[in-house]
Design an enzyme around this catalytic site. Structure first.
Site, PDB file in Angstrom:
ATOM      1  CG  HIS A 194      25.406  79.600   5.019  1.00  0.00           C
ATOM      2  ND1 HIS A 194      26.233  78.668   4.924  1.00  0.00           N
ATOM      3  CD2 HIS A 194      23.987  79.248   4.242  1.00  0.00           C
ATOM      4  CE1 HIS A 194      26.037  77.794   4.300  1.00  0.00           C
ATOM      5  NE2 HIS A 194      24.750  77.782   3.687  1.00  0.00           N
ATOM      6  CB  CYS A 195      25.430  83.630   0.790  1.00  0.00           C
ATOM      7  SG  CYS A 195      24.725  84.267  -0.548  1.00  0.00           S
ATOM      8  N   PRO A 196      23.022  81.310   0.888  1.00  0.00           N
ATOM      9  CG  PRO A 196      20.707  81.074   0.902  1.00  0.00           C
ATOM     10  CD  PRO A 196      21.751  81.711   1.609  1.00  0.00           C
ATOM     11  N   GLY A 199      25.963  79.042  -2.014  1.00  0.00           N
ATOM     12  CA  GLY A 199      26.128  77.588  -1.588  1.00  0.00           C
ATOM     13  C   GLY A 199      27.406  77.354  -0.485  1.00  0.00           C
TER      14      GLY A 199
END
Length: 472
Positions: A194-196, A199
């Protein structure tokens, strides 16, 4: 009737039949139109949707907007303050190449952030119950009130045993290389991480766009940093280093941003290049699931054994379609059609009324009236009813109860010309049990009772009245 519209029909009015459920004769244009809802409006995961479900993102999008601002501000300052000087002093190709890289970076970023990463649909209640029943049968245990330990299944892929874990949230056995994202609350196929910064989750359907984004961003960052330094050096040769910094303060800001970000971006690009060449995911590499050497027991069963083939499969292979159908419509529950009795249904009768009429012992199959019989004097003409087959005859034990419930006035005295028969008008007939008086079904039937004196369970007063009438 006179032309002026007078007469008894002047006071007549039409009354609308109101029913709670739909009937076969109800006109469809009178039904209220219910707006159909799309599936993204009731999506169970923690995602945000825009543009009527076309854009799908994670709920935490603050870091994504920071990424967008940094790229737009840095590139905008470069095109506004550095490119005009560099196009004159060096070559006009510099702003052209910079523009191509900028649009490629923005396109891949938005494609990664706004797409479905490969979310797996959750099991329906029926599918979950069936799967739980299969697990209980396989384990030889019954379902209790506690949460059982994690359950797994084993499959063999290219000679390597792979365990499939059961997801208690999605109620499914996750496919190989899939994992449940705790931030988005979804199982993602070929989950990478999961890449912030984008997003969104990075999975099977958007991994190639994520890789192209970080790779092109590395080129753009190095490109801007290199030509900003070139711009400062050219100006310092003419007016000195301090004067060059004073003349273009935007170049100083661009150089600082690019210097601190280029290391992380280039390093991330190199790491994912290694993952693509070995056909691994970030999740698998962090956990140490596979070994690079083919001879070991835990070798990677997904690798093709060739770096070029692995890169072509990851970057040039077909994109799998989305499995969640987030823009589809929710199918409403279709109403149950009313079952007609003997091919004929009363207008305005609902399904519950038809079922009640079929179960009512008073509405039994009886011979219909002959059309040539004379009508009772002083009474309105009775229309013969068709023969109805609404149920089996009621046993004699139930007849006294029905006769006892009826009032003595419900039985009409018989005339001389009709000694053996008794007729009841719809207004005088007793209402069947469980139905309201005055309902359309109660008035749409004509009671025809034959041979009342021959039944042993009739009321005593009724028998005496019939004996007196028969002796006249």
């Amino acid at each position: 009737m006179p032309p002026g519209g007078g007469g008894p029909m002047k006071d007549c009015e039409y009354s609308q039949i109101s029913t709670h459920s739909s009937s076969p004769m109800e006109s469809p244009h009178k039904k209220k139109k219910i707006a159909a809802r799309r599936k993204w409006e009731v999506f169970p995961g923690r995602n945000k949707f825009f543009c009527n479900g076309r854009i799908m993102m994670a709920r935490q999008t603050g870091v994504f907007y920071l990424t967008l601002i940094l790229i737009l501000v840095t590139s905008g300052l470069f095109f506004a303050f550095d490119c005009p000087y560099l196009a004159v002093k060096i070559t006009p190709a510099i702003p052209v190449v910079g523009g191509i890289l900028f649009f490629f970076v923005m396109g891949t970023l938005l494609r990664t952030s706004f797409s479905d990463p490969g979310v797996l649909p959750r099991a329906t209640p029926d599918e979950a119950a069936d799967l739980e029943r299969q697990i209980d049968i396989a384990n030889g245990t019954s379902s209790g009130g506690y949460r059982p330990p994690p359950r797994t299944k084993e499959v063999i892929i290219n000679g390597q045993t792979v365990k499939l874990k059961y997801c208690f949230t999605c109620k499914i056995f996750r496919p190989p290389r899939a994992s449940h994202c705790s931030l988005c609350d979804n199982c993602v196929e070929r989950f990478d991480h999961h890449c912030p910064w984008v997003g969104n989750c990075v999975g099977k359907r958007n991994y190639r766009f994520f890789y192209m984004f970080i790779l092109s961003l590395s080129f753009l960052t190095v490109f801007i940093f290199a030509f900003v330094i070139t711009h400062v050096i050219l100006r310092s040769q003419q007016a000195g280093f301090l004067n060059a910094l004073k003349d273009s303060p935007a170049s100083v800001l661009e150089a600082v941003v690019c210097f601190f970000s280029v290391w992380s971006i280039v390093g991330l690009s190199g790491f994912h290049t290694y993952l693509i060449s070995s056909n691994q995911t970030t999740n698998e590499d962090i956990k140490g699931s596979w070994s690079n050497k083919r001879g070991k027991e835990n070798y990677n069963p997904y690798s093709y054994g060739n770096i070029f083939t692995n890169c072509c499969v990851a970057l040039c292979g077909p994109i799998s379609p989305s499995l969640i159908d987030r823009r589809g419509y929710i199918q409403p529950d279709t109403p149950r059609p009313a079952a007609p009795s003997n091919g004929m249904a009363a207008y305005g009768a609902t399904q519950s009324q038809s079922d009640t009429a079929a179960a009512t012992p008073l509405l039994q199959s009886e011979p219909s009236l002959a059309s040539d019989e004379p009508h009772l004097p002083g009474k309105p003409g009775l229309t013969p009813c068709a023969s109805l087959t609404l149920g089996q005859p009621t046993p004699p034990s139930s007849v006294p109860n029905l006769a006892a419930e009826a009032a003595p006035t419900d039985i009409l005295p018989l005339k001389e010309e009709h000694v053996g028969h008794q007729f009841l008008t719809p207004e005088e007939a007793p209402s069947p049990p469980g139905m309201l008086a005055g309902s359309p079904l109660a008035h749409s039937r004509t009671m025809h009772v034959l041979g009342l004196a021959s039944q042993d369970s009739l009321h005593e007063d009724s028998v005496r009245g019939l004996v007196k009438l028969s002796s006249v």
